[in-house]
Design a protein around this motif. Structure first.
Motif, PDB file in Angstrom:
ATOM      1  N   THR A  24      -4.833 -12.403   7.732  1.00 33.89           N
ATOM      2  CA  THR A  24      -5.015 -11.997   9.124  1.00 33.89           C
ATOM      3  C   THR A  24      -6.476 -12.096   9.527  1.00 33.89           C
ATOM      4  OG1 THR A  24      -5.207  -9.682   8.440  1.00 33.89           O
ATOM      5  CG2 THR A  24      -3.027 -10.456   9.144  1.00 33.89           C
ATOM      6  N   GLN A  25      -7.385 -12.079   8.550  1.00 35.62           N
ATOM      7  CA  GLN A  25      -8.807 -12.289   8.841  1.00 35.62           C
ATOM      8  C   GLN A  25      -9.153 -13.731   8.457  1.00 35.62           C
ATOM      9  OE1 GLN A  25     -12.415 -10.668   6.525  1.00 35.62           O
ATOM     10  NE2 GLN A  25     -12.225  -9.220   8.228  1.00 35.62           N
ATOM     11  N   ILE A  26      -9.683 -14.481   9.414  1.00 36.84           N
ATOM     12  CA  ILE A  26      -9.972 -15.901   9.212  1.00 36.84           C
ATOM     13  C   ILE A  26     -11.465 -16.137   9.374  1.00 36.84           C
ATOM     14  CG2 ILE A  26      -9.560 -18.239  10.050  1.00 36.84           C
ATOM     15  CD1 ILE A  26      -6.813 -17.312  10.976  1.00 36.84           C
ATOM     16  N   LYS A  27     -12.103 -16.614   8.301  1.00 35.82           N
ATOM     17  CA  LYS A  27     -13.523 -16.937   8.368  1.00 35.82           C
ATOM     18  C   LYS A  27     -13.665 -18.369   8.863  1.00 35.82           C
ATOM     19  CE  LYS A  27     -17.943 -16.513   6.044  1.00 35.82           C
ATOM     20  NZ  LYS A  27     -18.677 -16.086   4.819  1.00 35.82           N
ATOM     21  N   ALA A  28     -14.293 -18.532  10.014  1.00 34.01           N
ATOM     22  CA  ALA A  28     -14.382 -19.843  10.658  1.00 34.01           C
ATOM     23  C   ALA A  28     -15.835 -20.244  10.861  1.00 34.01           C
ATOM     24  CB  ALA A  28     -13.655 -19.821  12.001  1.00 34.01           C
ATOM     25  N   LEU A  68     -11.049 -13.184  13.885  1.00 30.98           N
ATOM     26  CA  LEU A  68     -11.986 -14.265  13.584  1.00 30.98           C
ATOM     27  C   LEU A  68     -13.295 -13.685  13.081  1.00 30.98           C
ATOM     28  CD1 LEU A  68     -11.607 -16.802  16.534  1.00 30.98           C
ATOM     29  CD2 LEU A  68     -11.457 -17.349  14.096  1.00 30.98           C
ATOM     30  N   VAL A  69     -13.766 -14.173  11.961  1.00 32.37           N
ATOM     31  CA  VAL A  69     -15.093 -13.836  11.455  1.00 32.37           C
ATOM     32  C   VAL A  69     -15.896 -15.137  11.489  1.00 32.37           C
ATOM     33  CG1 VAL A  69     -16.442 -12.973   9.516  1.00 32.37           C
ATOM     34  CG2 VAL A  69     -14.170 -12.011   9.994  1.00 32.37           C
ATOM     35  N   PHE A  89      -4.749 -24.307   2.798  1.00 32.29           N
ATOM     36  CA  PHE A  89      -4.860 -23.077   3.576  1.00 32.29           C
ATOM     37  C   PHE A  89      -3.778 -23.031   4.653  1.00 32.29           C
ATOM     38  CE2 PHE A  89      -6.191 -20.793   7.355  1.00 32.29           C
ATOM     39  CZ  PHE A  89      -6.495 -19.543   6.827  1.00 32.29           C
ATOM     40  N   VAL A  90      -3.590 -24.137   5.348  1.00 33.52           N
ATOM     41  CA  VAL A  90      -2.579 -24.183   6.409  1.00 33.52           C
ATOM     42  C   VAL A  90      -1.184 -24.002   5.830  1.00 33.52           C
ATOM     43  CG1 VAL A  90      -1.617 -25.591   8.274  1.00 33.52           C
ATOM     44  CG2 VAL A  90      -4.076 -25.658   7.799  1.00 33.52           C
ATOM     45  N   ASP A  91      -0.926 -24.661   4.700  1.00 35.34           N
ATOM     46  CA  ASP A  91       0.396 -24.550   4.074  1.00 35.34           C
ATOM     47  C   ASP A  91       0.698 -23.114   3.646  1.00 35.34           C
ATOM     48  OD1 ASP A  91       0.741 -27.254   4.444  1.00 35.34           O
ATOM     49  OD2 ASP A  91       0.122 -27.790   2.399  1.00 35.34           O
ATOM     50  N   ALA A  92      -0.339 -22.399   3.203  1.00 35.50           N
ATOM     51  CA  ALA A  92      -0.141 -21.017   2.750  1.00 35.50           C
ATOM     52  C   ALA A  92      -0.154 -20.011   3.895  1.00 35.50           C
ATOM     53  CB  ALA A  92      -1.219 -20.645   1.734  1.00 35.50           C
ATOM     54  N   ASN A  93      -0.697 -20.415   5.039  1.00 38.68           N
ATOM     55  CA  ASN A  93      -0.861 -19.495   6.172  1.00 38.68           C
ATOM     56  C   ASN A  93      -0.407 -20.139   7.484  1.00 38.68           C
ATOM     57  OD1 ASN A  93      -2.659 -17.138   4.951  1.00 38.68           O
ATOM     58  ND2 ASN A  93      -3.480 -19.078   4.172  1.00 38.68           N
ATOM     59  N   PRO A  94       0.837 -20.571   7.586  1.00 37.64           N
ATOM     60  CA  PRO A  94       1.276 -21.258   8.807  1.00 37.64           C
ATOM     61  C   PRO A  94       1.272 -20.359  10.036  1.00 37.64           C
ATOM     62  CG  PRO A  94       3.152 -20.833   7.366  1.00 37.64           C
ATOM     63  CD  PRO A  94       1.923 -20.526   6.570  1.00 37.64           C
ATOM     64  N   ARG A 120      -1.028 -20.975  13.332  1.00 36.23           N
ATOM     65  CA  ARG A 120      -0.487 -21.065  14.693  1.00 36.23           C
ATOM     66  C   ARG A 120      -1.177 -20.061  15.610  1.00 36.23           C
ATOM     67  NH1 ARG A 120       4.426 -22.701  12.101  1.00 36.23           N
ATOM     68  NH2 ARG A 120       4.775 -20.588  11.339  1.00 36.23           N
ATOM     69  N   ALA A 121      -1.387 -18.853  15.116  1.00 35.08           N
ATOM     70  CA  ALA A 121      -2.063 -17.828  15.921  1.00 35.08           C
ATOM     71  C   ALA A 121      -3.476 -18.256  16.278  1.00 35.08           C
ATOM     72  CB  ALA A 121      -2.080 -16.504  15.160  1.00 35.08           C
ATOM     73  N   LEU A 122      -4.167 -18.877  15.338  1.00 38.98           N
ATOM     74  CA  LEU A 122      -5.535 -19.343  15.593  1.00 38.98           C
ATOM     75  C   LEU A 122      -5.545 -20.418  16.671  1.00 38.98           C
ATOM     76  CD1 LEU A 122      -8.547 -19.416  14.936  1.00 38.98           C
ATOM     77  CD2 LEU A 122      -8.018 -20.940  13.005  1.00 38.98           C
ATOM     78  N   VAL A 123      -4.639 -21.373  16.566  1.00 39.43           N
ATOM     79  CA  VAL A 123      -4.566 -22.432  17.585  1.00 39.43           C
ATOM     80  C   VAL A 123      -4.246 -21.827  18.949  1.00 39.43           C
ATOM     81  CG1 VAL A 123      -3.290 -24.477  18.345  1.00 39.43           C
ATOM     82  CG2 VAL A 123      -3.965 -24.241  15.937  1.00 39.43           C
ATOM     83  N   ALA A 124      -3.292 -20.919  19.009  1.00 36.41           N
ATOM     84  CA  ALA A 124      -2.923 -20.300  20.288  1.00 36.41           C
ATOM     85  C   ALA A 124      -4.107 -19.557  20.904  1.00 36.41           C
ATOM     86  CB  ALA A 124      -1.744 -19.342  20.088  1.00 36.41           C
TER      87      ALA A 124
END
Length: 381
Positions: A5-9, A36-37, A213-218, A222-226
């Motif tokens: 739920t926490q995404i380092k970008a 987002l971090v 990462f995407v495969d493990a966190n679909p 999706r939430a990040l893209v939205a």
């Protein structure tokens, strides 16, 4: 397995990181159940390495860089994912005032100088497989200048472009804003062309991540893209929102530069440094009713054709299959549905570039091999 739920970008200090920054500042990430971090990076190579090592989950990143990592150009091959396009247009080619004062105020004049003097001008881009390297090489070659024989190309981090130009270390550069605008404002540079004149409505930065990462966190992906679609829609909604975004971006945490250096070109107001002022009809866009965000397969394939053209790829890959693997179109469509954004049913689009060549993704091998100026390595010729 529980998703992140926490995404380092990661982001680079460029105007086109605005969607990532504003999604965090406006709390749009939290609306979709993620946090987002943000991590400010200092070079594209450093960002690439941190992304590959898993120190970053996702990034505002050069489209061509992601494909270069996928193909193992200059690094170990690592499966990557393009989740969306973050922006379109809004880059520029700028030369030194000293060169402009010698009469180099157009590509034709630059080509004439190279022919007459035999001098190899020094031009900087931001990363060897990246957007700016490919746009710069395309632009030079369209003018009859072989970028690898008639010029010297060097790599410089975007934030150092204007300062390096002012110091006389190079004759010109291709980079994202606000650094071309900064060079004009400080008097050291003259903008010769904008990237939308090289390739109208070209893809800008992408939202990139490792495939695993995407495969493990679909759901998180999706939430990040939205959330980023919401942020792009907010920025493009009005000049007032663009001004607010410019004020945020100018702060020390992000671009650490003068707000006015960001705002002018963010709103499409251009000054070339020689007295020409214009409002570009299609400048940097972050949403454009979703048209700026769709991860077209043909966009990814174009970067592969140019990497092949300049010898970075020794053989022709399976262009369509590779793009279909990297660009996560179905995930994007699902995220767009969450954000109430229309997505096209097609996966390819057609463009006409500055030299009149049509790019539609239908025959990438023929396209890559169709240029008079190239460095095609043996294999598949």
């Amino acid at each position: 397995m529980t998703e992140r739920t926490q995404i380092k970008a990661g982001f680079m200090p460029l105007t086109d990181c605005a969607s990532l920054v504003m999604a965090s500042v406006l709390g749009l990430d939290q609306q979709y159940g993620i946090e987002l971090v943000l991590s400010r990076e200092h070079s594209w190579s450093g960002m690439r390495d941190r992304l590959v090592r898993g120190e970053l989950d996702a990034a505002h990143v050069l489209y061509g860089l992601l494909y270069g990592v996928e193909m193992g150009i200059g690094c170990a091959a690592t499966p990557m994912a393009v989740l969306m396009n973050l922006s379109r247009n809004g880059q520029a080619v700028t030369v030194s005032r000293a060169l402009a004062e010698q009469g180099v105020t157009s590509l034709e004049a630059l080509a004439d100088l190279v022919r007459r003097s035999g001098r190899r001008p020094v031009f900087a881009h931001t990363f060897p497989t990246g957007n700016h390297a490919m746009f710069l090489s395309y632009w030079l070659a369209a003018g009859g200048i072989d970028p690898l024989r008639d010029a010297e190309l060097v790599t410089v981090p975007p934030g150092q472009m204007a300062g390096s130009l002012a110091a006389g270390h190079m004759d010109g550069f291709c980079a994202g804003e606000p650094w071309s605008g900064n060079a004009v404002l400080d008097g050291s540079g003259v903008t010769l062309t904008v990237s939308q004149d090289i390739w109208p409505d070209h893809p800008g930065k992408a939202l990139g991540a490792r495939a695993d990462f995407v495969d493990a966190n679909p759901d998180a992906s999706r939430a990040l893209v939205a959330a980023l679609l919401e942020a792009g829609r907010w920025i493009d909604e009005s000049d007032a929102h663009r001004a607010a975004a410019a004020e945020v971006l100018a702060s020390p945490a992000y671009l650490n530069t003068d707000m006015q250096a960001i705002l002018g070109r963010l709103q499409g107001q251009y000054d070339d440094g020689l007295g020409r002022h214009w409002r570009d009809p299609d400048p940097l866009r972050f949403f454009a009713d979703g048209d700026a965000n769709f991860p077209w397969l043909s966009d990814g394939m174009w970067f592969l054709t140019q990497q092949r053209r300049w010898g970075l790829l020794r053989e022709d890959p399976d262009y369509a299959a590779l793009a279909a693997r990297v660009n996560r179109i179905e995930l994007y469509r699902e995220a767009a549905l969450l954000a109430g954004v229309a997505a096209p049913s097609a996966t390819m689009r057609s463009s006409v570039l500055m030299d009149g060549k049509v790019w539609n993704g239908l025959d990438p091998h023929a396209y890559a091999h169709s240029f008079a100026i190239h460095r095609l390595a043996p294999g598949g010729a």
